[in-house]
Design an enzyme around this catalytic site. Structure first.
Site, mmCIF file in Angstrom:
data_model
loop_
_atom_site.group_PDB
_atom_site.id
_atom_site.type_symbol
_atom_site.label_atom_id
_atom_site.label_comp_id
_atom_site.label_asym_id
_atom_site.label_seq_id
_atom_site.Cartn_x
_atom_site.Cartn_y
_atom_site.Cartn_z
ATOM 1 N N ASP A 8 25.744 -6.431 -69.977
ATOM 2 C CA ASP A 8 25.801 -6.475 -71.433
ATOM 3 C C ASP A 8 27.191 -7.000 -71.773
ATOM 4 O O ASP A 8 28.162 -6.255 -71.767
ATOM 5 C CB ASP A 8 25.568 -5.081 -72.013
ATOM 6 C CG ASP A 8 25.823 -5.022 -73.529
ATOM 7 O OD1 ASP A 8 25.971 -6.094 -74.144
ATOM 8 O OD2 ASP A 8 25.894 -3.897 -74.072
ATOM 9 N N LYS A 70 33.599 -13.303 -77.511
ATOM 10 C CA LYS A 70 32.163 -13.573 -77.657
ATOM 11 C C LYS A 70 31.863 -14.297 -78.966
ATOM 12 O O LYS A 70 30.923 -15.089 -79.041
ATOM 13 C CB LYS A 70 31.388 -12.259 -77.587
ATOM 14 C CG LYS A 70 29.874 -12.394 -77.654
ATOM 15 C CD LYS A 70 29.232 -11.035 -77.479
ATOM 16 C CE LYS A 70 27.726 -11.069 -77.640
ATOM 17 N NZ LYS A 70 27.130 -9.719 -77.477
ATOM 18 N N GLU A 147 19.536 -9.035 -76.591
ATOM 19 C CA GLU A 147 20.015 -7.655 -76.565
ATOM 20 C C GLU A 147 19.008 -6.638 -77.122
ATOM 21 O O GLU A 147 18.770 -5.605 -76.482
ATOM 22 C CB GLU A 147 21.355 -7.573 -77.311
ATOM 23 C CG GLU A 147 22.494 -8.248 -76.554
ATOM 24 C CD GLU A 147 23.712 -8.513 -77.390
ATOM 25 O OE1 GLU A 147 23.736 -8.063 -78.568
ATOM 26 O OE2 GLU A 147 24.653 -9.168 -76.905
ATOM 27 N N ASP A 169 20.403 -3.790 -83.948
ATOM 28 C CA ASP A 169 21.503 -3.960 -82.995
ATOM 29 C C ASP A 169 22.740 -4.444 -83.745
ATOM 30 O O ASP A 169 22.842 -5.614 -84.119
ATOM 31 C CB ASP A 169 21.091 -4.968 -81.915
ATOM 32 C CG ASP A 169 22.163 -5.146 -80.842
ATOM 33 O OD1 ASP A 169 23.245 -4.553 -80.990
ATOM 34 O OD2 ASP A 169 21.910 -5.873 -79.876
#
Length: 495
Positions: A8, A70, A147, A169
């Site tokens: 992850d 990210k 995800e 999420d």
């Protein structure tokens, strides 16, 4: 097959996992923590710090420390340090390489393969960048998985019967909402939507702005203009946000945060949860529109959802939970660990690929519509959003000029009818088209999406059989030889 790990790769923190005796297990890093901060710091002596040590020294080395990388994946990001130009892929790869090393140390064996998660609403360019980062880290990336889907896999491995699930999420940098059906070992994604520019970092920023304005009002000094002071404030604002999920009021005290000609200045402020929730109210409102879109695309109403799962550390904020519960009309489920479930879901997908888990099947979808630009800035869809992947489809087009020998194919991703309002994935030219009056030649354009959500496009003149095909690569994506060179550099740099 050799051991496969699940990663992850998060905006704020990253987690690794694996399958042990048919069950997912989170792997601690070398410090014994399950969370590794997604931070990289370059020291002036040439050393590279990764994880907690990098984050801890960010205040005194802010210009050479990279957080939330990210958010730059798939973008034209470059950082030049000590004569070396670093892309977002290279910095992300350093984090992944450290995760790989931690996994090898824990497992006592070499790790070569990985399943890596990405936000469901990541574009093709962002997915490619994450896959490239994995390759640079020394990993063979077997699958890129969304995800929320990974979280549903983590839940689904323990589920019996049939349920419709909404997975919210909200991580450090991105927000996704996915609607899934879990039924007798099949996890099927029905629809997804999201916002790649909404996450915990934004909640931190609102708090930083509030505190900085209060300090400026009291001291006539703008902390946001001081890199070191701003980094101190950023760290304490993040801690305050987390503490306000448990406490109704907190105090922030940062001695010697800055100075002027009258001497050092200290920051002291008290913030209660009510003030914080008012500050973040505009962000909470942004949670709802994607949720409405995902439900509409799935053909469902909130009351038809059986279970609401929360994923990502930012869903621990009480106001976030309240906003979701109010919209969905039901309490959220706390049956999965919001911080670890994405990594364990990645490990489950790895277990499926390795044949260790045989009673679970995943059916995922593409998050955005794919198509091409035609005359007049029109966007013509070829594969609609929420289509199950892998998939392929085609449309037939023609020329717009007499005796046109070359056709340019401009590939786009998005939901607008106007080509210019969508994301450009790339262009290529089909030459050798048969000379004929406009509107007569037949050009067939085929789109294919693989299990990673990565796009390939082919065009063929049906009259001459001249063809051209590409796998989409954004303009700034490195070539295979560049990836190899950069990978060797990272290996030397990190050991």
């Amino acid at each position: 097959m050799a051991r496969i790990i699940g990663i992850d790769f998060g905006t704020t923190n990253s987690v690794i996992s694996t399958i042990d005796n048919g069950k997912p297990v989170v792997i601690p890093n070398s410090s014994g923590d399950t969370l590794t901060p997604s931070a990289v710091a370059f020291q002036k002596n040439g050393d590279v710090l990764i994880g907690r040590t990098a984050k801890n020294q960010a205040v005194i080395n802010s210009e050479r420390t990279f957080l939330s990388i990210k958010r730059h994946m798939g973008a034209d990001f470059r950082a030049r340090l000590d004569g070396v130009s670093y892309s977002s892929q290279m910095i992300a790869a350093m984090i992944m390489r450290r995760l790989k090393q931690d996994a090898e140390k824990y497992l006592g064996e070499t790790v070569e393969h990985a399943v890596i998660t990405v936000p469901a609403y990541f574009s093709d360019a962002q997915r490619q960048a994450v896959k490239d980062a994995g390759k640079l880290s020394g990993l063979n990336v077997l699958r890129i998985i969304n995800e929320p889907t990974a979280a549903a896999l983590s839940y689904g491995i323990r589920s019996e019967g049939s349920e419709l699930i909404a997975v919210f999420d909200l991580g450090g940098g991105t927000y996704d909402i996915s609607i899934l059906e879990v039924c007798d070992g099949v996890v099927e994604v029905k629809a997804t939507s999201g916002n790649n520019h909404l996450g915990g970092d934004d909640f931190d920023s609102v708090l930083i702005e509030y505190i900085a304005k209060d300090f400026q009002r009291k001291n006539n000094i703008d902390l946001t203009k001081d890199r070191m002071a701003l980094q101190k404030l950023r760290e304490d604002a993040e801690k305050a946000k987390i503490m306000l999920s448990e406490a109704s009021e907190i105090s922030i005290s940062i001695p010697f945060i800055t100075a002027d000609n009258t001497g050092p200045k200290h920051l002291d402020i008290t913030i209660n949860r009510e003030v914080f929730e008012k500050l973040v109210a505009p962000l909470l409102e942004k949670l709802i529109a994607p949720a409405k879109q995902a439900l509409e695309d799935a053909g469902l109403m909130p009351e038809q959802i059986d279970r609401v799962l929360l994923v990502g550390g930012s869903t621990r904020i009480p106001a976030v939970q309240q906003a979701i519960e109010q919209f969905m009309g039901k309490p959220v489920s706390k049956s999965v660990n919001p911080v670890e479930c994405v990594a364990t879901g990645a490990a489950i997908q790895a277990g499926i690929l390795a044949g260790e888990i045989k009673d679970l099947i995943l059916v995922d979808i593409t998050p955005m519509t794919l198509g091409i630009e035609t005359e007049g800035n029109r966007f013509i869809p070829i594969i609609k959003r929420n289509t199950s992947i892998p998939c392929s489809d085609f449309k037939t087009f023609t020329t717009i000029s007499d005796n046109q020998r070359v056709v340019e194919v401009h590939i786009l991703q998005g939901e607008s009818d106007r080509a210019s309002a969508n994301i450009s994935l790339g262009k290529f030219q089909l030459s050798g088209v048969r000379q004929a009056p406009r509107g007569e030649p037949r050009i067939e354009v085929t789109f294919s999406i693989d299990a990673n959500g990565i796009v390939s496009v082919a065009a063929v003149d049906l009259d001459t059989n001249h063809s051209q095909a590409i796998t989409i690569k954004e303009m700034n994506r490195p070539t295979d030889s560049q990836l190899e060179t950069q990978g060797l550099f990272i290996e030397r740099k990190l050991g």
